[in-house]
Write a protein that holds these residues in place. Structure first.
Motif, PDB file in Angstrom:
ATOM      1  N   HIS A   1       0.817  -1.204   0.000  1.00 53.19           N
ATOM      2  CA  HIS A   1       0.000   0.000   0.000  1.00 53.19           C
ATOM      3  C   HIS A   1       0.857   1.264   0.000  1.00 53.19           C
ATOM      4  CE1 HIS A   1       0.580  -1.030   4.294  1.00 53.19           C
ATOM      5  NE2 HIS A   1       0.701   0.258   4.448  1.00 53.19           N
ATOM      6  N   SER A   2       0.210   2.356  -0.350  1.00 55.59           N
ATOM      7  CA  SER A   2       0.876   3.653  -0.336  1.00 55.59           C
ATOM      8  C   SER A   2       0.418   4.434   0.881  1.00 55.59           C
ATOM      9  CB  SER A   2       0.513   4.453  -1.589  1.00 55.59           C
ATOM     10  OG  SER A   2       0.990   3.815  -2.737  1.00 55.59           O
ATOM     11  N   LEU A   3       1.337   5.163   1.464  1.00 53.57           N
ATOM     12  CA  LEU A   3       1.031   6.056   2.587  1.00 53.57           C
ATOM     13  C   LEU A   3       1.154   7.486   2.095  1.00 53.57           C
ATOM     14  CD1 LEU A   3       3.161   4.307   5.343  1.00 53.57           C
ATOM     15  CD2 LEU A   3       0.676   4.362   5.234  1.00 53.57           C
ATOM     16  N   TYR A   4       0.260   8.355   2.577  1.00 56.22           N
ATOM     17  CA  TYR A   4       0.277   9.749   2.161  1.00 56.22           C
ATOM     18  C   TYR A   4       0.366  10.651   3.384  1.00 56.22           C
ATOM     19  CZ  TYR A   4      -1.288   8.005  -2.356  1.00 56.22           C
ATOM     20  OH  TYR A   4      -1.370   7.335  -3.551  1.00 56.22           O
ATOM     21  N   GLU A   5       1.247  11.655   3.268  1.00 59.88           N
ATOM     22  CA  GLU A   5       1.382  12.684   4.299  1.00 59.88           C
ATOM     23  C   GLU A   5       1.226  14.038   3.636  1.00 59.88           C
ATOM     24  OE1 GLU A   5       4.535  12.105   7.503  1.00 59.88           O
ATOM     25  OE2 GLU A   5       5.340  10.972   5.798  1.00 59.88           O
ATOM     26  N   ILE A   6       0.675  14.978   4.361  1.00 64.09           N
ATOM     27  CA  ILE A   6       0.542  16.329   3.842  1.00 64.09           C
ATOM     28  C   ILE A   6       1.881  17.046   3.981  1.00 64.09           C
ATOM     29  CG2 ILE A   6      -0.270  17.323   6.028  1.00 64.09           C
ATOM     30  CD1 ILE A   6      -2.246  19.020   4.269  1.00 64.09           C
ATOM     31  N   THR A   7       2.234  17.844   2.983  1.00 67.30           N
ATOM     32  CA  THR A   7       3.469  18.621   3.017  1.00 67.30           C
ATOM     33  C   THR A   7       3.159  20.015   3.573  1.00 67.30           C
ATOM     34  OG1 THR A   7       3.140  19.510   0.800  1.00 67.30           O
ATOM     35  CG2 THR A   7       4.358  17.407   0.977  1.00 67.30           C
ATOM     36  N   GLU A   8       4.198  20.792   3.803  1.00 66.15           N
ATOM     37  CA  GLU A   8       3.993  22.178   4.263  1.00 66.15           C
ATOM     38  C   GLU A   8       3.194  22.963   3.236  1.00 66.15           C
ATOM     39  OE1 GLU A   8       4.490  23.645   7.222  1.00 66.15           O
ATOM     40  OE2 GLU A   8       4.999  21.629   7.853  1.00 66.15           O
ATOM     41  N   GLN A   9       3.489  22.742   1.973  1.00 65.56           N
ATOM     42  CA  GLN A   9       2.752  23.408   0.898  1.00 65.56           C
ATOM     43  C   GLN A   9       1.279  22.990   0.916  1.00 65.56           C
ATOM     44  OE1 GLN A   9       4.913  23.317  -2.776  1.00 65.56           O
ATOM     45  NE2 GLN A   9       3.106  23.749  -4.004  1.00 65.56           N
ATOM     46  N   GLY A  10       1.017  21.732   1.205  1.00 66.91           N
ATOM     47  CA  GLY A  10      -0.355  21.247   1.308  1.00 66.91           C
ATOM     48  C   GLY A  10      -1.078  21.863   2.491  1.00 66.91           C
ATOM     49  N   LYS A  11      -0.367  22.022   3.616  1.00 66.93           N
ATOM     50  CA  LYS A  11      -0.961  22.657   4.801  1.00 66.93           C
ATOM     51  C   LYS A  11      -1.342  24.103   4.507  1.00 66.93           C
ATOM     52  CE  LYS A  11       1.270  19.756   8.199  1.00 66.93           C
ATOM     53  NZ  LYS A  11       1.861  19.670   9.512  1.00 66.93           N
ATOM     54  N   GLU A  12      -0.480  24.795   3.790  1.00 66.93           N
ATOM     55  CA  GLU A  12      -0.782  26.180   3.419  1.00 66.93           C
ATOM     56  C   GLU A  12      -2.007  26.245   2.514  1.00 66.93           C
ATOM     57  OE1 GLU A  12       2.751  27.914   1.689  1.00 66.93           O
ATOM     58  OE2 GLU A  12       3.945  27.439   3.483  1.00 66.93           O
ATOM     59  N   ALA A  13      -2.094  25.323   1.564  1.00 65.41           N
ATOM     60  CA  ALA A  13      -3.221  25.307   0.630  1.00 65.41           C
ATOM     61  C   ALA A  13      -4.538  25.052   1.358  1.00 65.41           C
ATOM     62  CB  ALA A  13      -2.994  24.251  -0.454  1.00 65.41           C
ATOM     63  N   VAL A  14      -4.551  24.061   2.251  1.00 65.63           N
ATOM     64  CA  VAL A  14      -5.800  23.765   2.956  1.00 65.63           C
ATOM     65  C   VAL A  14      -6.178  24.916   3.885  1.00 65.63           C
ATOM     66  CG1 VAL A  14      -4.994  22.459   4.984  1.00 65.63           C
ATOM     67  CG2 VAL A  14      -7.142  21.862   3.940  1.00 65.63           C
ATOM     68  N   GLU A  15      -5.185  25.579   4.454  1.00 65.85           N
ATOM     69  CA  GLU A  15      -5.464  26.729   5.311  1.00 65.85           C
ATOM     70  C   GLU A  15      -6.105  27.870   4.508  1.00 65.85           C
ATOM     71  OE1 GLU A  15      -2.600  29.651   7.726  1.00 65.85           O
ATOM     72  OE2 GLU A  15      -2.349  27.533   8.270  1.00 65.85           O
ATOM     73  N   LEU A  16      -5.624  28.081   3.297  1.00 66.37           N
ATOM     74  CA  LEU A  16      -6.155  29.154   2.456  1.00 66.37           C
ATOM     75  C   LEU A  16      -7.534  28.847   1.878  1.00 66.37           C
ATOM     76  CD1 LEU A  16      -2.951  30.174   0.448  1.00 66.37           C
ATOM     77  CD2 LEU A  16      -4.149  31.552   2.149  1.00 66.37           C
ATOM     78  N   PHE A  17      -7.784  27.580   1.552  1.00 67.35           N
ATOM     79  CA  PHE A  17      -8.996  27.233   0.815  1.00 67.35           C
ATOM     80  C   PHE A  17      -9.981  26.352   1.578  1.00 67.35           C
ATOM     81  CE2 PHE A  17      -5.741  28.154  -2.372  1.00 67.35           C
ATOM     82  CZ  PHE A  17      -6.377  29.203  -3.046  1.00 67.35           C
ATOM     83  N   GLU A  18      -9.751  26.145   2.850  1.00 68.41           N
ATOM     84  CA  GLU A  18     -10.641  25.305   3.661  1.00 68.41           C
ATOM     85  C   GLU A  18     -12.087  25.799   3.614  1.00 68.41           C
ATOM     86  OE1 GLU A  18     -11.226  24.520   8.392  1.00 68.41           O
ATOM     87  OE2 GLU A  18      -9.166  24.663   7.666  1.00 68.41           O
ATOM     88  N   PHE A  19     -12.269  27.090   3.460  1.00 69.21           N
ATOM     89  CA  PHE A  19     -13.615  27.671   3.424  1.00 69.21           C
ATOM     90  C   PHE A  19     -14.446  27.105   2.271  1.00 69.21           C
ATOM     91  CE2 PHE A  19     -11.268  30.366   0.524  1.00 69.21           C
ATOM     92  CZ  PHE A  19     -12.191  30.673  -0.480  1.00 69.21           C
ATOM     93  N   GLN A  20     -13.806  26.527   1.265  1.00 71.87           N
ATOM     94  CA  GLN A  20     -14.534  25.965   0.126  1.00 71.87           C
ATOM     95  C   GLN A  20     -15.110  24.569   0.424  1.00 71.87           C
ATOM     96  OE1 GLN A  20     -12.294  26.108  -3.520  1.00 71.87           O
ATOM     97  NE2 GLN A  20     -11.964  28.309  -3.383  1.00 71.87           N
ATOM     98  N   ILE A  21     -14.773  24.012   1.579  1.00 74.46           N
ATOM     99  CA  ILE A  21     -15.325  22.720   1.987  1.00 74.46           C
ATOM    100  C   ILE A  21     -16.529  23.013   2.876  1.00 74.46           C
ATOM    101  CG2 ILE A  21     -14.887  20.510   3.134  1.00 74.46           C
ATOM    102  CD1 ILE A  21     -11.870  21.077   2.788  1.00 74.46           C
ATOM    103  N   SER A  22     -17.660  22.432   2.552  1.00 76.74           N
ATOM    104  CA  SER A  22     -18.867  22.695   3.345  1.00 76.74           C
ATOM    105  C   SER A  22     -18.700  22.166   4.771  1.00 76.74           C
ATOM    106  CB  SER A  22     -20.087  22.044   2.690  1.00 76.74           C
ATOM    107  OG  SER A  22     -20.069  20.645   2.884  1.00 76.74           O
ATOM    108  N   ASP A  23     -19.438  22.752   5.687  1.00 74.58           N
ATOM    109  CA  ASP A  23     -19.402  22.306   7.079  1.00 74.58           C
ATOM    110  C   ASP A  23     -19.857  20.856   7.205  1.00 74.58           C
ATOM    111  OD1 ASP A  23     -18.409  24.739   7.924  1.00 74.58           O
ATOM    112  OD2 ASP A  23     -20.373  25.536   8.488  1.00 74.58           O
TER     113      ASP A  23
END
Length: 173
Positions: free
Chosen positions: A64-86
């Motif tokens: 299997h493959s394991l996935y981790e978020i990178t610093e760049q990914g953390k920045e992206a989710v922080e900026l665009f999290e508002f686009q995910i519904s509650d």
């Protein structure tokens, strides 16, 4: 597939990975997203594009493959999290909460093997967060033995770890 859907799936994956302190397997991510939100092909496109954009980092273990978020990914989710519904955020958080122990155990215990000088090395480990608690490398003569060790590791790892802690490593008198 519409671009908005792909963006949504990517954000959901980033949100999931940002909410755990351990890597998730592709099947763990799939289990959640395929159940309610998308199909296998859209999920694979989203994962591949996240890897290519360096938002997530994959590592490969035997089956299997394991996935981790990178610093760049953390920045992206922080900026665009508002686009995910509650509602979707709550679905993700509930899934992670309900499955947390199983998810952590699945990614914390790993085993793989590789050939080395006409033999095979079975490499087995237990990790907690990003720290290795135990790593064992065993050299065996056949691939069949290496496979057997790796297949047995998940069931036996806790017992072996406990044995090493209680019986082998003891405080000096």
């Amino acid at each position: 597939m519409k671009n908005e859907g792909l963006i949504q799936y990517k954000l959901m994956i980033l949100y999931m990975l940002d909410r755990v302190d351990f890597p998730l397997t592709g099947s763990q991510i799939s289990q959640f997203l395929l159940d309610k939100y998308t199909n296998y092909f859209n999920l694979q496109i989203a994962l591949n594009e996240l890897v290519e954009s360096d938002f997530i980092k994959p590592t490969s273990a035997r089956n299997h493959s394991l996935y981790e978020i990178t610093e760049q990914g953390k920045e992206a989710v922080e900026l665009f999290e508002f686009q995910i519904s509650d509602t979707i955020k709550m679905d993700i958080l509930n899934y992670l909460k309900e499955q947390k122990i199983e998810l952590r155990n699945e990614s914390a215990i790993s085993a793989d093997y590789y050939p080395s000088n006409n033999e095979y090395i079975a490499q087995c480990s237990i990790k907690e967060k990003n720290q290795t608690l135990l790593e064992i490398k065993l050299t065996v003569p056949t691939q069949e033995q290496a496979v057997h060790i790796c297949d047995s590791w998940r069931d036996k790892s806790e017992e072996i770890y406990q044995y090493l802690i209680t019986e082998v490593w003891q405080e000096p008198s």
